[in-house]
Design a protein around this motif. Structure first.
Motif, PDB file in Angstrom:
ATOM      1  N   ASP A 264       0.814  -1.226   0.000  1.00 19.72           N
ATOM      2  CA  ASP A 264       0.000   0.000   0.000  1.00 19.72           C
ATOM      3  C   ASP A 264       0.843   1.270   0.000  1.00 19.72           C
ATOM      4  N   ASN A 265       1.921   1.285   0.820  1.00 22.44           N
ATOM      5  CA  ASN A 265       2.757   2.481   0.951  1.00 22.44           C
ATOM      6  C   ASN A 265       1.917   3.730   1.186  1.00 22.44           C
ATOM      7  N   LYS A 266       0.961   3.620   2.105  1.00 21.39           N
ATOM      8  CA  LYS A 266       0.096   4.757   2.416  1.00 21.39           C
ATOM      9  C   LYS A 266       0.850   5.762   3.262  1.00 21.39           C
ATOM     10  N   PHE A 267       0.695   7.037   2.943  1.00 23.20           N
ATOM     11  CA  PHE A 267       1.405   8.115   3.618  1.00 23.20           C
ATOM     12  C   PHE A 267       0.475   8.820   4.602  1.00 23.20           C
ATOM     13  N   PHE A 268       0.872   8.851   5.875  1.00 22.76           N
ATOM     14  CA  PHE A 268       0.142   9.570   6.916  1.00 22.76           C
ATOM     15  C   PHE A 268       0.991  10.765   7.343  1.00 22.76           C
ATOM     16  N   SER A 269       0.405  11.954   7.361  1.00 22.50           N
ATOM     17  CA  SER A 269       1.175  13.138   7.737  1.00 22.50           C
ATOM     18  C   SER A 269       0.311  14.095   8.539  1.00 22.50           C
ATOM     19  N   LYS A 270       0.992  14.967   9.297  1.00 23.80           N
ATOM     20  CA  LYS A 270       0.281  15.907  10.163  1.00 23.80           C
ATOM     21  C   LYS A 270       1.189  17.081  10.492  1.00 23.80           C
ATOM     22  N   LEU A 271       0.620  18.271  10.595  1.00 20.33           N
ATOM     23  CA  LEU A 271       1.356  19.431  11.094  1.00 20.33           C
ATOM     24  C   LEU A 271       1.145  19.503  12.599  1.00 20.33           C
ATOM     25  N   LEU A 272       2.227  19.405  13.355  1.00 12.60           N
ATOM     26  CA  LEU A 272       2.155  19.421  14.813  1.00 12.60           C
ATOM     27  C   LEU A 272       2.544  20.786  15.354  1.00 12.60           C
ATOM     28  N   ASN A 273       1.852  21.209  16.378  1.00 11.72           N
ATOM     29  CA  ASN A 273       2.189  22.434  17.086  1.00 11.72           C
ATOM     30  C   ASN A 273       2.641  22.099  18.499  1.00 11.72           C
ATOM     31  N   LYS A 274       3.098  23.096  19.213  1.00  9.00           N
ATOM     32  CA  LYS A 274       3.617  22.909  20.562  1.00  9.00           C
ATOM     33  C   LYS A 274       2.614  22.143  21.418  1.00  9.00           C
ATOM     34  N   GLY A 275       3.083  21.077  22.069  1.00  3.93           N
ATOM     35  CA  GLY A 275       2.246  20.264  22.935  1.00  3.93           C
ATOM     36  C   GLY A 275       1.582  19.089  22.245  1.00  3.93           C
ATOM     37  N   ASP A 276       1.610  19.042  20.910  1.00  5.33           N
ATOM     38  CA  ASP A 276       1.005  17.929  20.179  1.00  5.33           C
ATOM     39  C   ASP A 276       1.885  16.677  20.276  1.00  5.33           C
ATOM     40  N   VAL A 277       1.224  15.530  20.114  1.00  6.96           N
ATOM     41  CA  VAL A 277       1.907  14.236  20.210  1.00  6.96           C
ATOM     42  C   VAL A 277       1.621  13.418  18.955  1.00  6.96           C
ATOM     43  N   PHE A 278       2.634  12.685  18.490  1.00  5.94           N
ATOM     44  CA  PHE A 278       2.460  11.835  17.304  1.00  5.94           C
ATOM     45  C   PHE A 278       3.250  10.556  17.522  1.00  5.94           C
ATOM     46  N   VAL A 279       2.735   9.433  17.000  1.00  4.97           N
ATOM     47  CA  VAL A 279       3.419   8.153  17.158  1.00  4.97           C
ATOM     48  C   VAL A 279       3.832   7.597  15.796  1.00  4.97           C
ATOM     49  N   PHE A 280       5.053   7.057  15.749  1.00  2.00           N
ATOM     50  CA  PHE A 280       5.588   6.427  14.552  1.00  2.00           C
ATOM     51  C   PHE A 280       5.726   4.923  14.831  1.00  2.00           C
ATOM     52  N   PRO A 281       4.950   4.078  14.144  1.00  2.36           N
ATOM     53  CA  PRO A 281       5.018   2.636  14.410  1.00  2.36           C
ATOM     54  C   PRO A 281       6.400   2.044  14.104  1.00  2.36           C
ATOM     55  N   GLN A 282       6.734   1.023  14.831  1.00  2.00           N
ATOM     56  CA  GLN A 282       8.050   0.388  14.721  1.00  2.00           C
ATOM     57  C   GLN A 282       8.376  -0.023  13.290  1.00  2.00           C
ATOM     58  N   GLY A 283       9.587   0.322  12.857  1.00  4.31           N
ATOM     59  CA  GLY A 283      10.096  -0.145  11.574  1.00  4.31           C
ATOM     60  C   GLY A 283       9.650   0.630  10.359  1.00  4.31           C
ATOM     61  N   LEU A 284       8.680   1.552  10.502  1.00  4.97           N
ATOM     62  CA  LEU A 284       8.175   2.278   9.335  1.00  4.97           C
ATOM     63  C   LEU A 284       9.005   3.537   9.071  1.00  4.97           C
ATOM     64  N   ILE A 285       9.173   3.858   7.790  1.00  8.38           N
ATOM     65  CA  ILE A 285       9.914   5.058   7.399  1.00  8.38           C
ATOM     66  C   ILE A 285       9.133   6.290   7.850  1.00  8.38           C
TER      67      ILE A 285
END
Length: 226
Positions: A137-158
């Motif tokens: 699939d190579n689906k791309f997930f993206s987000k603009l983060l501001n101060k205090g925001d949290v984001f998770v990157f799953p293991q092994g993914l670019i």
């Protein structure tokens, strides 16, 4: 019928245990401070004798409250990683952390952590972040983060982080689910490997002329991790 049920249970058990073994092993005692001088070679580090453990095995004056130098990096970022190599008390605990400083327009370029999931929070500024799922699939997930925001990157993914501001630096703090998460920066690994990957292999893989590959391999691919 009983044999088929047993087979199903065996398969389920194999799947569960293989998933459990895919991350750092769980500790079997309160702690296992890394003995880096031991001649024993294990997956991780052997334990220091409890009688020799000191409070400073769990402490590091890391100065993570201070801005880190991003001027020496081509990608304009600085990753200060605190893993078991710097803090022996992390051994077997399955966790590490990093402070990441980004100059204006700086980035932590596309990379993976082969042994860890990463959770990141923005302390200052804003970050454009994203990750790509595995084939096909190579689906791309993206987000603009501001101060205090949290984001998770799953293991092994670019994944990557980029500071979109032309004027303001950004700072993030990340936690990783391994004492030694590892990092594979994609451009460095592909074009900066030693010895180099044959240019005809990369030209075919990226569907470009070999001269483009030769030019990329001639660049200096630096490591922004400290």
């Amino acid at each position: 019928m009983a044999s088929s049920d047993f087979l199903l249970l065996t398969v389920l058990f194999a799947l569960i245990t293989s998933g459990a073994m895919a991350s750092d092993p769980s500790p079997l005692q309160d702690f296992c401070v890394a003995d880096k001088d031991s001649p024993v070679r294990v997956n991780g580090f052997p334990c220091k004798d409890v009688k020799d453990v000191k409070v400073d095995d769990f402490f590091l004056a890391a100065n993570l409250d201070k801005p880190m130098d991003t001027t020496k990096s081509k990608v304009k970022s600085n990753v200060t990683l605190i893993n078991v190599m710097k803090l022996a008390g992390l051994n077997t605990l399955g966790i590490s952390m990093a402070r990441i400083d980004y100059a204006p327009q700086g980035q932590n370029p596309p990379h993976t952590h082969p042994r860890a999931t990463e959770i990141l929070t923005v302390l200052e500024g804003s970050l454009y972040v994203g990750f790509v799922t595995s084939n096909p699939d190579n689906k791309f997930f993206s987000k603009l983060l501001n101060k205090g925001d949290v984001f998770v990157f799953p293991q092994g993914l670019i994944h990557f982080q980029f500071n979109p501001s032309h004027e303001k630096p950004a700072v993030a703090l990340a936690a990783l689910s391994s004492q030694n998460p590892g990092a594979i920066t994609i451009a460095n690994a592909v074009f900066g490997s030693m010895p180099p990957i044959a240019d005809d292999v990369l030209a075919k893989a990226f569907q470009v002329d070999k001269k483009v590959v030769d030019w990329l391999q001639a660049q200096y691919w630096e490591n922004n991790h400290n």
